[in-house]
Design a protein around this motif. Structure first.
Motif, mmCIF file in Angstrom:
data_model
loop_
_atom_site.group_PDB
_atom_site.id
_atom_site.type_symbol
_atom_site.label_atom_id
_atom_site.label_comp_id
_atom_site.label_asym_id
_atom_site.label_seq_id
_atom_site.Cartn_x
_atom_site.Cartn_y
_atom_site.Cartn_z
ATOM 1 N N HIS A 49 -17.279 -4.984 -0.478
ATOM 2 C CA HIS A 49 -16.371 -4.625 0.597
ATOM 3 C C HIS A 49 -16.608 -5.601 1.728
ATOM 4 O O HIS A 49 -17.138 -5.260 2.763
ATOM 5 C CB HIS A 49 -16.659 -3.214 1.102
ATOM 6 N N THR A 50 -16.309 -6.833 1.478
ATOM 7 C CA THR A 50 -16.683 -7.833 2.467
ATOM 8 C C THR A 50 -15.710 -7.911 3.622
ATOM 9 O O THR A 50 -16.021 -8.469 4.642
ATOM 10 C CB THR A 50 -16.735 -9.222 1.821
ATOM 11 N N ASN A 51 -14.541 -7.371 3.431
ATOM 12 C CA ASN A 51 -13.553 -7.503 4.473
ATOM 13 C C ASN A 51 -13.946 -6.634 5.653
ATOM 14 O O ASN A 51 -14.048 -5.418 5.555
ATOM 15 C CB ASN A 51 -12.191 -7.066 3.932
ATOM 16 N N THR A 52 -14.206 -7.277 6.742
ATOM 17 C CA THR A 52 -14.697 -6.541 7.899
ATOM 18 C C THR A 52 -13.561 -6.021 8.762
ATOM 19 O O THR A 52 -13.793 -5.384 9.768
ATOM 20 C CB THR A 52 -15.579 -7.463 8.757
ATOM 21 N N ASN A 53 -12.366 -6.309 8.357
ATOM 22 C CA ASN A 53 -11.233 -5.900 9.163
ATOM 23 C C ASN A 53 -10.961 -4.409 8.991
ATOM 24 O O ASN A 53 -10.580 -3.960 7.914
ATOM 25 C CB ASN A 53 -10.011 -6.727 8.722
ATOM 26 N N PRO A 54 -11.170 -3.611 10.048
ATOM 27 C CA PRO A 54 -11.012 -2.182 9.886
ATOM 28 C C PRO A 54 -9.593 -1.799 9.499
ATOM 29 O O PRO A 54 -9.383 -0.882 8.734
ATOM 30 C CB PRO A 54 -11.382 -1.603 11.260
ATOM 31 N N ALA A 55 -8.639 -2.577 9.983
ATOM 32 C CA ALA A 55 -7.251 -2.216 9.675
ATOM 33 C C ALA A 55 -7.010 -2.246 8.191
ATOM 34 O O ALA A 55 -6.427 -1.338 7.608
ATOM 35 C CB ALA A 55 -6.309 -3.176 10.368
ATOM 36 N N SER A 56 -7.521 -3.314 7.544
ATOM 37 C CA SER A 56 -7.206 -3.422 6.128
ATOM 38 C C SER A 56 -7.993 -2.428 5.302
ATOM 39 O O SER A 56 -7.498 -1.912 4.319
ATOM 40 C CB SER A 56 -7.428 -4.843 5.633
ATOM 41 N N SER A 57 -9.248 -2.117 5.702
ATOM 42 C CA SER A 57 -9.965 -1.166 4.873
ATOM 43 C C SER A 57 -9.375 0.230 5.029
ATOM 44 O O SER A 57 -9.334 0.993 4.086
ATOM 45 C CB SER A 57 -11.467 -1.177 5.159
ATOM 46 N N GLN A 58 -8.892 0.520 6.216
ATOM 47 C CA GLN A 58 -8.248 1.824 6.378
ATOM 48 C C GLN A 58 -7.030 1.915 5.487
ATOM 49 O O GLN A 58 -6.814 2.876 4.787
ATOM 50 C CB GLN A 58 -7.760 1.960 7.817
ATOM 51 N N SER A 59 -6.286 0.825 5.536
ATOM 52 C CA SER A 59 -5.015 0.894 4.846
ATOM 53 C C SER A 59 -5.186 1.021 3.356
ATOM 54 O O SER A 59 -4.339 1.547 2.675
ATOM 55 C CB SER A 59 -4.204 -0.354 5.152
ATOM 56 N N SER A 60 -6.298 0.487 2.816
ATOM 57 C CA SER A 60 -6.389 0.511 1.372
ATOM 58 C C SER A 60 -7.137 1.726 0.851
ATOM 59 O O SER A 60 -7.235 1.926 -0.343
ATOM 60 C CB SER A 60 -7.032 -0.764 0.866
ATOM 61 N N ALA A 61 -7.675 2.541 1.726
ATOM 62 C CA ALA A 61 -8.348 3.741 1.234
ATOM 63 C C ALA A 61 -7.317 4.666 0.615
ATOM 64 O O ALA A 61 -6.260 4.887 1.187
ATOM 65 C CB ALA A 61 -9.044 4.433 2.388
ATOM 66 N N PRO A 62 -7.615 5.172 -0.602
ATOM 67 C CA PRO A 62 -6.633 6.059 -1.210
ATOM 68 C C PRO A 62 -6.360 7.256 -0.302
ATOM 69 O O PRO A 62 -7.274 7.833 0.258
ATOM 70 C CB PRO A 62 -7.309 6.510 -2.500
ATOM 71 N N THR A 63 -5.129 7.578 -0.143
ATOM 72 C CA THR A 63 -4.796 8.705 0.719
ATOM 73 C C THR A 63 -4.465 9.936 -0.124
ATOM 74 O O THR A 63 -4.138 9.835 -1.286
ATOM 75 C CB THR A 63 -3.576 8.373 1.581
ATOM 76 N N THR A 64 -4.526 11.076 0.519
ATOM 77 C CA THR A 64 -4.199 12.300 -0.197
ATOM 78 C C THR A 64 -2.720 12.295 -0.526
ATOM 79 O O THR A 64 -1.903 11.880 0.271
ATOM 80 C CB THR A 64 -4.523 13.512 0.687
ATOM 81 N N PHE A 65 -2.444 12.755 -1.702
ATOM 82 C CA PHE A 65 -1.077 12.681 -2.174
ATOM 83 C C PHE A 65 -0.460 14.072 -2.214
ATOM 84 O O PHE A 65 -1.041 15.010 -2.713
ATOM 85 C CB PHE A 65 -1.108 12.081 -3.584
ATOM 86 N N THR A 82 0.819 -1.214 0.000
ATOM 87 C CA THR A 82 0.000 0.000 0.000
ATOM 88 C C THR A 82 0.853 1.265 0.000
ATOM 89 O O THR A 82 0.613 2.185 -0.779
ATOM 90 C CB THR A 82 -0.898 0.015 1.261
ATOM 91 N N LYS A 83 1.836 1.273 0.873
ATOM 92 C CA LYS A 83 2.637 2.498 1.035
ATOM 93 C C LYS A 83 3.260 2.938 -0.269
ATOM 94 O O LYS A 83 3.345 4.118 -0.563
ATOM 95 C CB LYS A 83 3.757 2.262 2.053
ATOM 96 N N GLN A 84 3.714 1.960 -1.044
ATOM 97 C CA GLN A 84 4.413 2.313 -2.280
ATOM 98 C C GLN A 84 3.470 2.765 -3.396
ATOM 99 O O GLN A 84 3.893 3.461 -4.301
ATOM 100 C CB GLN A 84 5.223 1.112 -2.803
ATOM 101 N N PHE A 85 2.208 2.311 -3.339
ATOM 102 C CA PHE A 85 1.360 2.542 -4.514
ATOM 103 C C PHE A 85 0.083 3.337 -4.257
ATOM 104 O O PHE A 85 -0.592 3.724 -5.197
ATOM 105 C CB PHE A 85 0.999 1.193 -5.159
ATOM 106 N N ASN A 86 -0.248 3.577 -3.012
ATOM 107 C CA ASN A 86 -1.544 4.206 -2.737
ATOM 108 C C ASN A 86 -1.663 5.611 -3.324
ATOM 109 O O ASN A 86 -2.755 6.047 -3.668
ATOM 110 C CB ASN A 86 -1.806 4.252 -1.228
ATOM 111 N N TYR A 87 -0.540 6.297 -3.460
ATOM 112 C CA TYR A 87 -0.597 7.665 -3.980
ATOM 113 C C TYR A 87 -1.099 7.711 -5.428
ATOM 114 O O TYR A 87 -1.490 8.760 -5.913
ATOM 115 C CB TYR A 87 0.784 8.336 -3.867
ATOM 116 N N LEU A 88 -1.095 6.545 -6.084
ATOM 117 C CA LEU A 88 -1.553 6.522 -7.478
ATOM 118 C C LEU A 88 -3.085 6.495 -7.586
ATOM 119 O O LEU A 88 -3.637 6.671 -8.670
ATOM 120 C CB LEU A 88 -1.002 5.278 -8.190
ATOM 121 N N ARG A 89 -3.765 6.310 -6.466
ATOM 122 C CA ARG A 89 -5.216 6.073 -6.534
ATOM 123 C C ARG A 89 -6.006 7.385 -6.551
ATOM 124 O O ARG A 89 -6.935 7.583 -5.770
ATOM 125 C CB ARG A 89 -5.632 5.139 -5.400
#
Ligand code: ADP
Length: 716
Positions: free
Chosen positions: A677-693, A550-557
């Motif tokens: 969005h079946t993954n109920t794990n809050p950690a993973s959904s947070q992590s995959s949300a596109p972040t501001t770049f 995620t860290k390496q690629f999320n800025y592309l989203r």
């Protein structure tokens, strides 16, 4: 009448089976059966599969193929190509003598409870004495798979289900299954309201050559450096003039340049209708009275060669979920070789399909095609065997692999925005429907300088584990293909394991950001893979790469964030197009109109862009503004607000404005989450949300200067 009777009988039988399932589940808990694997199925990477028994399928099906020689390949009759005797001798006995390359996870045994990627493997779960038997019985309910629409993937699917000891429903089932395996599209079975389907709505459409080019091009506008793995492409017929003009200018500027282009029909596959040209005047744009939809693409003139032959790589990629985004890559793939030694394109050799096109479906008709029982020789080999060859020559294959992973993640990121629109249209939030996953086939070419280039992505990669072989002139037989079986059964089986409903509920994404893509492969040389013991499955052959990186690629989203706004104003009515009123509401709610940009200008912008896109998408039945048109409007609005900045920064600023304005609005207007969005794990959904770049100094390149790799290659 008798058909109907048969069906009723089968349904009755199935109802009984449903009733018996609980009992069967309890029975399956006996230590011997919990995790045993049929003894005739081996997971050893290097086993000689030609000697393996393949349960329940006929090893050869003869059929006369009178039309086999009449197939046209780029205007060339295959019957013109001198048939030579196939060389079966190569590589037959090399298997056991070869030093083997092991890619971590392709065949190793699971010793503990966790697989290579940190997932808890439900199929590995053992009763440890602490758990009460009935609780475990519930957990281990047999997973059911509807295989009635599996088509050509059926053989590999059946083998996978057998290995997992799951239950197959070959003609469907009256009650719901856990998993539906479709051979073609999401819509193969209509009216599925629960469970999981192995196709996303819209994937076929998105992966047609024109749409893929468009999606990648949008990303290239924002991130030209990151997306330079896709050859420069023009969409025909709409960019015919642009293509002609750019090539003329290029040649005028540098007379020594002799670029070559490959023309691919939009919906073609297996090399059908593909041809090479060196001059725009040679384009065959018209077919009858119809203008052909196609992509014309810069031809990579200097591919990496092995034994003087061009080859490409087919990698299998699992998109496990769109939200949160989860991507897995199969650690083993296929390399498909040309059958005529490669020469750089010249006017003389442009039509030599066996030299320039790596498609199996074409080269199998060449007299030089080598069917091999070994996975590391012949015209179709495992990718790991190619990596091994390269490693032995000193190539940094970890770097190659990490570049490939980056290419795959970036490509999926380019596809996701529109896939979400298709998803919401087919399965609007709040309505019952299945969740989706999909195995994609990535076709990748390695350039001479080892840089991977994306050729195309297949929504329905062949999962056949048999191939046709001409046994006597005109008579073809289907025979088992060891290399296909080796790769594809693992991919299907491990996809199923990852989609195990019990597994998905407990799924914890163990790594949400660290690491580097290079860690994805560990190359070991030495002894052969050990045979899987009777009570275990091998570790997963699918490697999670997102959210892992995620860290390496999320800025592309970034485009995904634009799509989120688009979806919000689209609503949940099952449409894919924004009407003029919704577009106005978007402008108003995001506070984008002002004295210098009136609502009348907004309407003109809407009409202008929507009309142009309607012309580019002639097949579309729906009126209104599609996502691509909305993105164009968004880019325009972004440029208006902050003229001096590069496009990427303009877009990010506008996104912040819009997201800020919308966040302040009432909850009731907020879009409800997708049910994918079946993954109920809050950690993973947070992590995959596109972040501001926040980017460093950027250069705006909306109209990229033409830079062909013909030139880039000469640097290597
Ligand atoms: P299809 O869906 O018909 O197989 P592809 O895009 O995969 O179409 O192209 C067919 C083959 O042509 C590829 O397998 C590859 O060998 C060759 N090819 C495609 N694009 C390029 C390119 N840009 N440069 C060099 N070779 C290419």
């Amino acid at each position: 009448m008798s058909d109907h009777y048969e069906r009723v009988k089968i349904e009755l039988q199935q109802m009984k089976e449903v009733e018996n399932e609980a009992a069967a589940d309890v029975q399956q808990l006996s230590p011997a059966s919990v995790s045993s694997v049929p003894t005739d199925v081996s997971f050893t990477a290097r086993r000689d599969l030609s000697r393996s028994s393949i349960n329940g399928r006929s090893r050869s099906k003869s059929r006369s193929k009178a039309d086999g020689h009449e197939r046209q390949v780029n205007g060339k009759q295959l019957s013109d190509l001198t048939p030579q005797k196939l060389d079966y001798s190569q590589g037959q006995s090399r298997v056991s003598n070869e030093p083997s390359l092991h890619i971590k996870g392709t065949g190793k045994l699971l010793k503990g409870k966790t697989a290579a990627n940190g997932h808890v493997e439900s199929c590995q779960r053992q009763t440890d004495g602490k758990e009460d038997g009935s609780k475990v019985a519930k957990k281990r309910r047999t997973v059911t798979v509807d295989t009635s629409k599996a088509k050509t993937s059926l053989e590999a699917l059946k083998m996978s289900i057998r290995q997992l000891k799951w239950k197959e429903f070959p003609i469907g089932r009256r009650t719901a299954c856990d998993i539906y395996w479709h051979g073609v599209s999401f819509h193969d079975n209509e009216n599925i309201v629960s469970g999981q389907v192995n196709k996303f709505p819209g994937m076929i459409e998105m992966l047609r050559k024109i749409n893929l080019s468009r999606a990648v091009r949008t990303m290239q506008e924002l991130f030209p450096e990151e997306y330079n793995f896709y050859p420069r492409s023009w969409i025909l017929p709409e960019e015919y003039q642009l293509f002609s003009t750019q090539i003329r200018l290029l040649k005028d500027n540098d007379a020594t340049l002799k670029p070559t282009f490959i023309v691919k029909p939009d919906s073609g596959s297996q090399g059908d209708g593909i041809y090479l040209i060196r001059d725009p005047a040679d384009l065959r744009v018209i077919s009858g009275s119809q203008i052909k939809q196609a992509v014309v693409q810069e031809y990579i003139q200097k591919p990496l060669l092995i034994d003087k032959l061009k080859f490409d790589i087919r990698l299998y990629v699992l998109v496990r979920s769109l939200e949160p985004l989860e991507i897995y890559i199969a650690k083993e793939g296929l390399s498909r070789f040309c059958t005529e030694p490669y020469q750089e394109p010249s006017q003389k050799n442009l039509s030599h399909v066996f030299m320039h096109l790596t498609n199996y479906s074409l080269n199998v008709h060449s007299g030089n095609f080598v069917h091999s029982d070994s996975c590391s020789t012949g015209s179709k080999r495992t990718f790991s065997s190619v990596l091994y060859r390269l490693a032995s020559k000193g190539v940094d294959i970890k770097k190659v692999w990490s570049d490939i992973i980056a290419l795959v993640i970036k490509t999926v990121i380019a596809l996701v925005p529109e896939l979400k629109v298709y998803y919401q249209a087919d399965i609007p939030p709040g309505k019952p429907g299945p969740t989706c996953f999909q195995i994609l086939g990535f076709d990748i070419l390695l350039m001479k300088n080892l840089k991977p280039v994306l050729l195309e992505v297949n929504a329905n990669p062949s999962m056949r584990i048999e191939h046709e072989q001409e046994v006597s002139p005109g008579v073809f037989e289907y025979v088992p293909s060891p290399v296909d079986e080796e790769v594809k059964v693992g991919v299907i089986r491990d996809t199923l394991r990852l989609m195990n409903p019990a597994e998905r509920k407990q799924h914890v994404t163990s790594n949400t950001g660290g690491g580097s893509p290079e860690e994805a492969i560990v190359v070991e040389t030495g002894s052969d893979e050990k045979e899987g013991s009777a009570d275990s499955l091998p570790s997963l052959c699918l490697k999670q790469v997102f959210p892992k990186y995620t860290k390496q690629f999320n800025y592309l989203r970034v485009v995904e964030r634009i799509a989120t706004i688009f979806l919000r104003f689209l609503g949940v009515k099952g449409t894919m197009r924004l009407g003029p009123t919704s577009f106005r509401t978007f402008i108003r709610n995001c506070k984008l109109s002002n004295s210098s940009f009136s609502m009348a200008s907004v309407d003109i912008l809407y009409i202008d862009i929507t009309r142009r896109w309607a012309g580019m998408l002639p097949d579309s039945r729906e009126a209104g503004m599609c996502l691509q048109a909305f993105i164009e409007a968004f880019f325009y609005l972004a440029a208006r607000r902050s003229k001096a900045l590069p496009l990427r920064e303009q877009v990010l600023l506008l996104l912040e404005v819009c997201e800020g304005a919308l966040e302040g609005q009432s909850h009731s207007e907020k879009p409800r989450p997708h049910r994918s969005h079946t993954n109920t794990n809050p950690a993973s959904s947070q992590s995959s949300a596109p972040t501001t770049f926040s980017s460093p100094a950027l250069t705006r390149r909306r109209h990229r200067p033409l830079q062909l790799s013909a030139k880039a290659n000469t640097e290597n």
